[in-house]
Design a protein around this motif. Structure first.
Motif, short mmCIF file in Angstrom:
data_model
loop_
_atom_site.label_atom_id
_atom_site.label_comp_id
_atom_site.label_asym_id
_atom_site.label_seq_id
_atom_site.Cartn_x
_atom_site.Cartn_y
_atom_site.Cartn_z
N MET A 127 -12.26 11.90 68.86
CA MET A 127 -11.68 12.19 67.43
C MET A 127 -12.33 12.72 66.63
O MET A 127 -12.22 13.93 66.16
N ILE A 128 -12.92 11.91 66.02
CA ILE A 128 -13.40 11.45 65.39
C ILE A 128 -15.32 12.90 65.01
O ILE A 128 -15.32 14.06 64.23
N VAL A 129 -15.49 13.33 66.07
CA VAL A 129 -16.24 13.68 66.45
C VAL A 129 -15.69 15.23 66.19
O VAL A 129 -16.29 16.65 66.48
N ASP A 130 -14.67 15.51 67.28
CA ASP A 130 -14.16 16.81 66.90
C ASP A 130 -14.12 17.42 65.36
O ASP A 130 -13.77 18.63 65.75
N PHE A 131 -12.88 16.34 64.86
CA PHE A 131 -12.75 16.37 63.80
C PHE A 131 -13.85 16.99 62.90
O PHE A 131 -14.08 17.94 61.86
N LEU A 132 -15.47 16.26 63.19
CA LEU A 132 -16.33 16.75 62.21
C LEU A 132 -17.04 17.95 62.64
O LEU A 132 -17.16 19.42 61.37
N LYS A 133 -16.97 18.06 63.93
CA LYS A 133 -17.05 19.82 64.26
C LYS A 133 -16.12 20.44 63.97
O LYS A 133 -16.62 21.96 63.50
N SER A 134 -15.27 20.19 63.75
CA SER A 134 -14.10 21.57 62.98
C SER A 134 -14.09 21.53 61.45
O SER A 134 -14.74 22.46 61.25
N TYR A 135 -14.39 20.50 60.78
CA TYR A 135 -15.36 21.02 59.41
C TYR A 135 -15.67 21.26 59.34
O TYR A 135 -16.89 22.75 58.38
N GLU A 136 -17.49 21.74 60.18
CA GLU A 136 -18.29 21.92 59.99
C GLU A 136 -18.50 23.36 60.97
O GLU A 136 -19.29 24.19 59.77
N ASP A 137 -17.65 23.66 61.50
CA ASP A 137 -17.16 25.35 61.34
C ASP A 137 -16.55 26.29 60.08
O ASP A 137 -17.33 26.53 59.79
N GLU A 138 -15.53 25.13 59.81
CA GLU A 138 -15.08 26.18 58.50
C GLU A 138 -15.69 25.67 56.86
O GLU A 138 -15.88 27.16 56.07
N LEU A 139 -16.91 25.26 57.48
CA LEU A 139 -18.16 25.09 56.29
C LEU A 139 -18.63 26.57 56.97
O LEU A 139 -19.62 27.25 55.16
N ARG A 140 -19.23 26.44 58.00
CA ARG A 140 -20.14 27.76 57.84
C ARG A 140 -19.20 29.13 58.06
O ARG A 140 -19.74 29.54 57.50
N ALA A 141 -17.82 28.94 58.51
CA ALA A 141 -16.99 29.90 57.79
C ALA A 141 -17.54 30.43 56.05
O ALA A 141 -17.64 31.64 56.05
N GLU A 142 -16.98 29.84 55.41
CA GLU A 142 -17.09 29.04 54.52
C GLU A 142 -18.40 30.09 53.82
O GLU A 142 -18.63 30.62 52.54
N LYS A 143 -19.14 29.90 53.96
CA LYS A 143 -20.47 29.66 53.92
C LYS A 143 -20.79 31.49 54.16
O LYS A 143 -21.52 32.28 53.30
N ALA A 144 -20.21 32.01 55.58
CA ALA A 144 -20.59 33.53 56.03
C ALA A 144 -20.21 33.84 54.31
O ALA A 144 -20.55 35.27 53.46
N ARG A 188 -23.50 19.93 52.62
CA ARG A 188 -22.62 18.90 53.19
C ARG A 188 -22.68 19.62 55.02
O ARG A 188 -22.04 18.75 55.38
N LEU A 189 -23.15 20.46 54.96
CA LEU A 189 -23.37 21.11 56.06
C LEU A 189 -24.35 19.53 57.27
O LEU A 189 -24.28 19.76 58.51
N ALA A 190 -25.68 20.21 56.50
CA ALA A 190 -26.38 18.92 56.45
C ALA A 190 -26.05 17.26 56.47
O ALA A 190 -26.00 16.78 58.21
N GLN A 191 -24.72 17.15 55.40
CA GLN A 191 -24.49 16.02 55.89
C GLN A 191 -23.69 15.97 57.20
O GLN A 191 -23.66 14.82 57.91
N THR A 192 -23.19 16.90 57.43
CA THR A 192 -21.98 16.70 58.41
C THR A 192 -22.74 16.86 59.63
O THR A 192 -22.25 15.78 61.29
N ARG A 193 -23.88 17.71 60.09
CA ARG A 193 -24.61 17.86 61.19
C ARG A 193 -24.85 16.39 61.47
O ARG A 193 -24.87 15.43 62.43
N GLU A 194 -25.58 15.52 60.47
CA GLU A 194 -25.89 14.20 60.63
C GLU A 194 -24.86 13.21 61.81
O GLU A 194 -25.37 12.74 62.08
N ALA A 195 -24.13 13.02 60.55
CA ALA A 195 -22.03 12.63 60.50
C ALA A 195 -22.11 12.57 62.49
O ALA A 195 -21.60 12.36 62.90
N VAL A 196 -21.69 14.10 62.32
CA VAL A 196 -21.72 14.16 63.99
C VAL A 196 -23.16 13.85 65.19
O VAL A 196 -22.38 13.33 66.18
N LEU A 197 -24.20 13.55 64.56
CA LEU A 197 -25.16 13.10 65.43
C LEU A 197 -24.69 11.21 65.98
O LEU A 197 -24.93 11.17 66.95
#
Length: 143
Positions: A1-18, A92-101
């Motif tokens: 559940m946490i991993v899914d949330f972190l991945k969705s947050y990471e996707d949102e950050l990537r979209a915002e970055k783009a 934040r993307l780097a922190q999110t990637r670390e949290a997902v890992l």
């Protein structure tokens, strides 16, 4: 559940970055166009001056030069703000990637997802300051 949330947050950050990168490119293009336009106006102003030229051409060009310089300053501020936002998003993307890992490795180490009811956690937090040893034991039992 946490991993899914972190991945969705990471996707949102990537979209915002783009989106920000796209906007940044557009503003940089407008900045370059304004700078070129400013150069053209300045050259035109220097060439037009003769003894019989009415002075209103120079005043009109002066107004256009002032407006263009104001646009250039505005574009520069926008670019700076966007670059700062982009830097924050990348952090934040780097922190999110670390949290997902970390969450993924914890899940694979434990071999199961840990699901703890919210009421149990609230109960433990109620006495965590008064009896930290009991809180630790309760948390270990939940895991």
């Amino acid at each position: 559940m946490i991993v899914d949330f972190l991945k969705s947050y990471e996707d949102e950050l990537r979209a915002e970055k783009a989106d920000i990168e796209e906007s940044l490119d557009a503003v940089r293009t407008r900045l370059l166009e304004s700078e070129k336009f400013l150069d053209v106006i300045k050259e035109e102003t220097a060439e037009v001056f003769t003894d019989f030229t009415p002075r209103n051409i120079n005043s009109k060009n002066k107004e256009r030069i002032d407006e263009t310089e104001a646009e250039i300053a505005d574009y520069t501020q926008q670019i700076s703000a966007m670059e700062n936002r982009l830097s924050g998003i990348e952090d934040r993307l780097a922190q999110t990637r670390e949290a997902v890992l970390e969450a993924t490795s914890f899940t694979t180490r434990s071999g199961k997802y840990v699901s703890i009811p919210k009421d149990d956690l609230l109960n433990i937090t109620s006495y965590i300051l008064s009896d930290p040893m009991r809180a630790k034991i309760e948390l270990e039992q939940l895991l």
